[in-house]
Design an enzyme around this catalytic site. Sequence first.
Site, PDB file in Angstrom:
ATOM      1  N   GLY A  87       0.821  -1.198  -0.023  1.00 16.13           N
ATOM      2  CA  GLY A  87      -0.107  -0.113  -0.126  1.00 16.13           C
ATOM      3  C   GLY A  87       0.950   1.066  -0.027  1.00 16.13           C
ATOM      4  O   GLY A  87       2.017   1.033   0.334  1.00 16.13           O
ATOM      5  N   ASP A 169      -1.768  -7.138   7.733  1.00 17.64           N
ATOM      6  CA  ASP A 169      -3.186  -6.733   7.639  1.00 17.64           C
ATOM      7  C   ASP A 169      -3.744  -7.443   6.542  1.00 17.64           C
ATOM      8  O   ASP A 169      -3.234  -8.322   5.907  1.00 17.64           O
ATOM      9  CB  ASP A 169      -3.572  -5.340   7.834  1.00 17.64           C
ATOM     10  CG  ASP A 169      -2.787  -4.361   6.699  1.00 17.64           C
ATOM     11  OD1 ASP A 169      -1.722  -4.802   6.092  1.00 17.64           O
ATOM     12  OD2 ASP A 169      -3.314  -3.446   6.295  1.00 17.64           O
TER      13      ASP A 169
END
Length: 378
Positions: A87, A169
């Site tokens: 990300g 995550d």
Amino acid sequence: RLRALNRLQVILQHLKMSKQTDSTAEVLLEKKGSAGIITLNRPKALNALNLSMIQQIYPQIKMWEKDPETFLIIIKGTGGKAFCAGGDIRAITEAGKVGDKMSQDFFRGEYRLNNAIGTCKKPYVALIDGITMGGGVGVSVHGHFRVATEKTLFAMPETAIGKQGLFPDVGGGYFLPRLSGKIGYFLGLTGFRLKGRDVLKAGIATHFIESEKLPALEKELIALKSPSKEKIANLLNSYHMKCTVDQEKEFVLDEHMEKINSIFSANSMEEIVKKLKQDGSPFAVKQLETLNKMSPTSLKLTLRQLREGASMSLQDVFMMEYRLSQACMKGHDFYEGVRAVLIDKDQSPKWKPAALEEVSDEFVDNCFKPLGNNDLKL
């Protein structure tokens, strides 16, 4: 009349797509043959996901899922080096520092997208050629088919590199504890990197083919006539069976699996560290060195996340991870990790607290608490 309306929607959709296929777009969304194709197109940033890409991909998957003319979804990256290296950490960091809503929106959007992939009714094929880490794992691993190549480099580096002070995550709490033995706990806590065929052997990829065969595979997938999941599986299997690259090579963690299974089944981080010290083998010493560099807070959150995620539904895992992401955004270590690795590049983060023993159970419990109206809704 309904048919005509549907056809109109499809035509409008195609028009919208042809606008998006200009090569400067960060993500390309195209319909070819029976397939919807997502191309992550930020090669200079190793195809890292940013919020605008997430916001484009999510509604498109939802539309393709409903479209009777779309039979499968393919996701791939451009540039030859990475599928998706994670990300966009810098953007999240800047937002989080100033308390901007973007740090909430990013995780919320990302986990919703991951969940849409995990629940997608159409077969979803991820071509994970090259670097696949963090956010890149989130947009691939929850799909039906994950095709690795000799160039694939897989890791969940959240506790280790770029996202220091975070946790694995993007649904790591779901898929990692479901890998065989305790290998998922090992990968999640140490950030250990798997390459090529090892990504298949660990149970992360479903198929393995030569990188240079991907364009041919993609062509054949697109040409399938109203394919069922079974037809897609058969085609992937035929490529997989023909691939002989590294066929004889032993799985990189084979000789350590017994150790990994016994050490990483401990109930606490302190116990894992103690067991590694007692073991004293070169492998154990190396893992100790790795864990010693990491945020103690991250390690404790991660171990609990994986242990709890092992018996949760995918949706509950995303809710839990969203709570953790917001706790990390309020903490110290996430920003310190990013500073040490991405900004000052001194590679020596000063964690607070600095030792596992100083991270209280009460603190960890608080990170898992519901956020009321701010909880993630899927």
